[in-house]
Design an enzyme around this catalytic site. Structure first.
Site, PDB file in Angstrom:
ATOM      1  N   ASN A   1      -3.886   2.211  -2.135  1.00 56.09           N
ATOM      2  CA  ASN A   1      -2.577   1.578  -1.574  1.00 56.09           C
ATOM      3  C   ASN A   1      -1.658   2.665  -1.206  1.00 56.09           C
ATOM      4  OD1 ASN A   1      -0.171   0.282  -1.299  1.00 56.09           O
ATOM      5  ND2 ASN A   1      -0.210  -0.543  -3.232  1.00 56.09           N
ATOM      6  N   TRP A   2      -1.354   3.030  -0.171  1.00 56.52           N
ATOM      7  CA  TRP A   2      -0.312   4.136   0.265  1.00 56.52           C
ATOM      8  C   TRP A   2       1.064   3.944   0.222  1.00 56.52           C
ATOM      9  CZ3 TRP A   2      -3.408   6.447   5.432  1.00 56.52           C
ATOM     10  CH2 TRP A   2      -4.625   6.887   5.063  1.00 56.52           C
ATOM     11  N   LYS A   3       1.207   2.697  -0.076  1.00 56.89           N
ATOM     12  CA  LYS A   3       2.716   2.329  -0.094  1.00 56.89           C
ATOM     13  C   LYS A   3       3.527   2.793   1.015  1.00 56.89           C
ATOM     14  CE  LYS A   3       2.092   1.472  -4.902  1.00 56.89           C
ATOM     15  NZ  LYS A   3       2.554   1.432  -6.391  1.00 56.89           N
TER      16      LYS A   3
ATOM     17  N   HIS B   1       1.723  -7.935  -4.280  1.00 55.78           N
ATOM     18  CA  HIS B   1       1.593  -6.907  -5.035  1.00 55.78           C
ATOM     19  C   HIS B   1       3.144  -6.781  -5.967  1.00 55.78           C
ATOM     20  CE1 HIS B   1       2.730  -2.857  -6.187  1.00 55.78           C
ATOM     21  NE2 HIS B   1       1.492  -2.299  -6.050  1.00 55.78           N
TER      22      HIS B   1
ATOM     23  N   GLU C   1       5.599  -4.963  -6.508  1.00 63.43           N
ATOM     24  CA  GLU C   1       6.531  -4.494  -5.851  1.00 63.43           C
ATOM     25  C   GLU C   1       7.292  -5.696  -4.854  1.00 63.43           C
ATOM     26  OE1 GLU C   1       4.890  -0.756  -4.571  1.00 63.43           O
ATOM     27  OE2 GLU C   1       4.919  -0.317  -6.756  1.00 63.43           O
TER      28      GLU C   1
ATOM     29  N   GLU D   1      -2.757  -5.741 -12.180  1.00 71.32           N
ATOM     30  CA  GLU D   1      -1.940  -4.698 -12.210  1.00 71.32           C
ATOM     31  C   GLU D   1      -0.849  -4.811 -13.128  1.00 71.32           C
ATOM     32  OE1 GLU D   1      -2.561  -1.944  -8.548  1.00 71.32           O
ATOM     33  OE2 GLU D   1      -1.033  -3.590  -8.139  1.00 71.32           O
TER      34      GLU D   1
ATOM     35  N   GLY E   1       2.813   3.389 -11.267  1.00 67.25           N
ATOM     36  CA  GLY E   1       3.561   4.457 -11.031  1.00 67.25           C
ATOM     37  C   GLY E   1       4.205   5.080 -12.190  1.00 67.25           C
TER      38      GLY E   1
ATOM     39  N   SER F   1      -1.666   3.619 -12.570  1.00 66.00           N
ATOM     40  CA  SER F   1      -1.668   4.869 -12.860  1.00 66.00           C
ATOM     41  C   SER F   1      -3.228   5.025 -13.127  1.00 66.00           C
ATOM     42  CB  SER F   1      -0.988   5.123 -14.118  1.00 66.00           C
ATOM     43  OG  SER F   1       0.402   4.894 -13.960  1.00 66.00           O
TER      44      SER F   1
ATOM     45  N   GLY G   1      -2.543   3.660  -6.263  1.00 66.56           N
ATOM     46  CA  GLY G   1      -1.449   3.878  -5.652  1.00 66.56           C
ATOM     47  C   GLY G   1      -1.400   5.527  -5.459  1.00 66.56           C
ATOM     48  N   GLY G   2      -0.550   6.028  -6.272  1.00 63.25           N
ATOM     49  CA  GLY G   2      -0.322   7.341  -6.436  1.00 63.25           C
ATOM     50  C   GLY G   2      -1.419   8.518  -5.845  1.00 63.25           C
TER      51      GLY G   2
END
Ligand code: PGA
Length: 249
Positions: free
Chosen positions: A9-11, A95, A97, A167, A173, A212, A233-234
């Protein structure tokens, strides 16, 4: 036997140039991934670029969100048919966010889930609790509420062609990962909730862990009985890190 799945998930990250480099590196390295199905979810505006770059590979792609509306006067929104047009395989819905920053309700997430399936793509339904909810012992209630909204609208059969991502919001993150056992407990709970309606579907559905995940903790997490891969993510923004995670599946 559930196939492991790892989705990046590149956000809201990247540019045409950095994404091209990332895609080239992924294409070069994907041969080293044996069992795991791999996918990436770029920002909408890069879907065309990603679909061209990955078209002839076995790496899938998808979107990070979608409108629940089919078309019309909804400035700034993107419809299911548009994502289909770019051959998206997956669409992330709910998600944390989106839930927290954009106030998406359980009901709205359920509508998006149903819209994605009606468009013959696979929703990746994100569920998970906030830190205060975990600390007050509410993890299972929250996850059940989020699942029930989708079950009520779409029914158990919908989970035959869906992916769930657990999640914990406090792990996203933050560099804080749920322990493999903490994650496993919630994954088993999710499967149990679905098994109340249909054992075979509960047994078959892929449940990803997100929060993470790194090359250094992926193997341990993915070795748990009910963890079928990850939503990353990251660490999905660097090909080496992401491919290390994919190889852990
Ligand atoms: P993270 O994000 O891997 O950067 O924690 C996971 C996610 O939000 O899906």
């Amino acid at each position: 036997m559930r196939q492991p799945l790892v989705v990046g998930n590149w956000k809201m990250n990247g540019s045409t140039a950095t994404i091209q480099t990332l895609l080239e590196q992924m294409k070069q390295g994907i041969g080293s991934v044996e069992r795991t199905k791999v996918g990436v979810c770029p920002p909408f505006v890069y879907l065309s670029q990603v679909s061209i770059a990955l078209g002839a590979t076995n790496i899938a792609w998808g979107a990070q969100d979608v409108s629940q509306q089919a078309e019309g006067a909804f400035t700034g929104e993107v419809a299911v048919n548009m994502l289909k047009d770019f051959n998206c395989a997956y669409v992330i819905v709910g998600h944390s966010e989106r839930r927290s920053l954009y106030h998406e309700s359980d009901e709205l997430v359920a509508q998006k889930f149903a819209a994605v399936q009606a468009g013959m793509m696979i929703p990746i339904l994100c569920v998970g609790e906030l830190l205060e909810e975990r600390e007050s012992g509410d993890t299972e209630n929250v996850v059940k509420r989020q699942l029930d909204a989708v079950l009520n609208l779409a029914g158990i059969a919908a989970f035959e062609k869906a992916v769930i991502a657990y999640e914990p919001v406090w792990a996203i993150g933050t560099g804080k990962t749920a322990s493999p056992q903490q994650a496993q407990d919630v994954h088993a709970f999710i499967r149990q909730q679905l098994a109340k309606y249909d054992n075979a579907i509960a047994d078959k559905v892929q449940i990803l862990y997100g929060g993470s995940v790194k090359g250094s903790n992926a193997t341990e997490l993915f070795s748990m009985a009910d963890i079928d891969g990850g939503l990353i993510g990251g660490a999905s923004l660097k090909a080496d890190d992401f491919l290390t995670i994919c190889r852990a599946g």
